[in-house]
Every structure is written in C-alpha cells, then in structure tokens.
Design a protein around this motif. Sequence first.
Motif, PDB file in Angstrom:
ATOM      1  N   UNK A  28       0.828  -1.206   0.000  1.00 27.90           N
ATOM      2  CA  UNK A  28       0.000   0.000   0.000  1.00 27.90           C
ATOM      3  C   UNK A  28       0.866   1.261   0.000  1.00 27.90           C
ATOM      4  N   UNK A  29       1.949   1.251   0.815  1.00 27.95           N
ATOM      5  CA  UNK A  29       2.843   2.409   0.858  1.00 27.95           C
ATOM      6  C   UNK A  29       3.479   2.667  -0.497  1.00 27.95           C
ATOM      7  N   UNK A  88       1.901   6.016  -7.339  1.00 26.09           N
ATOM      8  CA  UNK A  88       0.726   6.667  -7.932  1.00 26.09           C
ATOM      9  C   UNK A  88       0.881   8.178  -7.994  1.00 26.09           C
ATOM     10  N   UNK A  89       1.835   8.697  -7.234  1.00 24.30           N
ATOM     11  CA  UNK A  89       2.062  10.136  -7.241  1.00 24.30           C
ATOM     12  C   UNK A  89       2.842  10.629  -8.452  1.00 24.30           C
ATOM     13  N   UNK A  90       3.403   9.689  -9.225  1.00 27.43           N
ATOM     14  CA  UNK A  90       4.134  10.076 -10.432  1.00 27.43           C
ATOM     15  C   UNK A  90       3.168  10.334 -11.586  1.00 27.43           C
ATOM     16  N   UNK A  91       3.611  11.131 -12.545  1.00 27.84           N
ATOM     17  CA  UNK A  91       2.801  11.409 -13.725  1.00 27.84           C
ATOM     18  C   UNK A  91       2.753  10.167 -14.618  1.00 27.84           C
ATOM     19  N   UNK A  92       1.786  10.160 -15.550  1.00 28.00           N
ATOM     20  CA  UNK A  92       1.653   9.021 -16.456  1.00 28.00           C
ATOM     21  C   UNK A  92       2.922   8.852 -17.292  1.00 28.00           C
ATOM     22  N   UNK A  93       3.534   9.961 -17.674  1.00 27.07           N
ATOM     23  CA  UNK A  93       4.762   9.895 -18.465  1.00 27.07           C
ATOM     24  C   UNK A  93       5.891   9.260 -17.665  1.00 27.07           C
ATOM     25  N   UNK A  94       6.003   9.628 -16.389  1.00 25.54           N
ATOM     26  CA  UNK A  94       7.047   9.060 -15.537  1.00 25.54           C
ATOM     27  C   UNK A  94       6.803   7.581 -15.294  1.00 25.54           C
ATOM     28  N   UNK A  95       5.539   7.214 -15.104  1.00 26.35           N
ATOM     29  CA  UNK A  95       5.192   5.805 -14.910  1.00 26.35           C
ATOM     30  C   UNK A  95       5.539   4.991 -16.147  1.00 26.35           C
ATOM     31  N   UNK A  98      11.608  -3.399  -5.351  1.00 22.80           N
ATOM     32  CA  UNK A  98      12.181  -4.284  -4.341  1.00 22.80           C
ATOM     33  C   UNK A  98      12.610  -3.471  -3.126  1.00 22.80           C
ATOM     34  N   UNK A  99      12.163  -3.879  -1.943  1.00 29.13           N
ATOM     35  CA  UNK A  99      12.538  -3.186  -0.708  1.00 29.13           C
ATOM     36  C   UNK A  99      14.020  -3.437  -0.423  1.00 29.13           C
ATOM     37  N   UNK A 100      14.774  -2.375  -0.178  1.00 28.83           N
ATOM     38  CA  UNK A 100      16.203  -2.508   0.090  1.00 28.83           C
ATOM     39  C   UNK A 100      16.482  -3.158   1.439  1.00 28.83           C
TER      40      UNK A 100
END
Length: 307
Positions: free
Chosen positions: A263-264, A270-277, A289-291
């Motif tokens: 969820x985090x 989801x806060x990134x723009x469509x172009x960035x995604x 992957x969680x570091x």
Amino acid sequence: MSNKNFDSCVSFYTHGGVFMGRIVRLDKVLQDILGRHQYPLDVSAALAETTALAVMLSDALKYKGLFTLQIQGNGPVSVLVTDVTSEGKIRACAKFDEQKLQQAKHLRKTEDIIEQLPHLVGGGYMAFTIDQGPETELYQGIVDLQGKNLTELALRYFKQSEQIDTILRLFVKHPQGESKTWQAGGIMLQKVALKGGKEQQMSPEEIKEAWNEAEVFIQSLSENEIFDASLSSAEILYRLFHSSNLTVSRERNYEFGCRCSREKLLNTLSGFSEEEIDKMCENGQITATCQFCSEKYVFDKGELLKH
C-alpha cells in the motif's frame, strides 16, 4: 531457533547509579536481516556491527518512533543503515560497489581478512536520527568518520557531541565451518550526571578510580564469553561487576521487522505522472524491491493510474 539469551539489550547501573550501561547480544535478528541479502563477508560484518551499536544507542534513549543509525562514505561501501523502532523492530541494509570492494582489498592485500568498517566506508559521516512523527522536531547528531574502527567512531561522537565519558566495546562473529550463524554484541558504560546526594557518595578521586577499574573489567570481556549461549547477559554482567554494586534494571527484546508494504509503495508510485510511470514500466509493469527486506512488489500500469 532463537536463544533466550540473545536478541536483547540489558541496561544496568554500577556504583549506586554513578555509572550506567548497556549490553547487547544479537543472533536470530541478524540471520533474519543478513539472510535476506547476499552481501560479501566484509559488508555483512560491518552491518552486523552497526546494528549492535544502533540497538545500544537506541535503548539508551527515551523516544516513541524511529531511531536510525546511518553511516555514509565515499568508499566501496557507501551506506550502512540500521533502523530501530521503539517497539523493538529492527531492519538494516547496505549499499556497496562489489568491484571497488574487491579492488580495494586486492590493493591492501586483505582478501582473506575481514576489514574494519572505516576502511570499507572511507571518508564521510555517521548520523544518529530520532524521528517521533510529523508533529515533533527531528533530532540528529552527526560526526565525521575518523577512527580505526566503529568503536572509535562512536566514542568520537560521544566526546564531541554529547560530552559523555564512555567505555565501549563491539563484537562480531561471522559464520565459520558448518555454522551459518552471524552474531554481534557490545557493551557500553557511561558516567551519569550526578544529582541529589550522589556527589557525597563518591569523591572525584573515587569515581576516577572506579571508572578506570570498570574499563579494565570491560576490556577483559572475551568474544567467547559474550557469545556463550549458556550465559545470560545478567550472568555476564555479574562476572564483570559483582564487586561494583551492580543493578540490572531492564531487558528489552528485539526482532526483525520491516515497515514496507504494498500500500505504501502503491501510494508513492501513484504520485508520479503518467509519463514518468511509462518510463519506469517494463512490459506494462513496475517491479519494486525493498532494500531492507528484499520483498518484491509488482504493479500494473493501469493499477497505478487508477489509484
């Protein structure tokens, strides 16, 4: 399988409360941390030692939230981080350049030796941070990396920033033979600011003599003793300080615990723009992957755009 004598930090006092200390011994929590990574031996040893120090430092503080010990440098190992929550959850990770690490060890002819942390990290800083939430002020202490080992780095911080007389020893035991087990430990003693009637209980000369004696006792502690699974931390302390009016005041247990969640990460991506995604996607998906725990999370592009 965990041992009841490990993965804990025991606080204690000697000489009627004139000196206070901590002893930490870690076992299973290190297997849980290091088992999630495939770090080289030197990096694992440095992270294990950093984690033992972080537990002792966090245990000595009153906070509700997160304590972080971070070491950052310009050497082959660029970052070592250990988080300790006030609930006793620990996570840790490292960043390193394996090629630079091998080159440095070859130049120093230390391929068969586990090197001290400052040799791996190089120049940089060590920071202690306490985060108790968005409505509280972030506390941070920083010291530059000067010293032959992690013990000297920490003592430099106490001398410069806290101005607290401190005795400190750290221990790391790496897997040997058939054993796959990492262990780390440490013991720390500090002078307490005298209040009330304690000034009359011991003269400055007596305090100095007792402090010197305590340092001799702590230096006598062997690796075999601190990692002896049949001994409790209280028994080790009694061996060292039975003649010093020892009081064992508290024991806290620790375990591995990562704070990452799907969820985090979903909220972050989801806060990134469509172009960035689009740039981050591969075959319509983003894999994160969680570091700290190496947990992998997969997100579809459509899921991110809808969220």
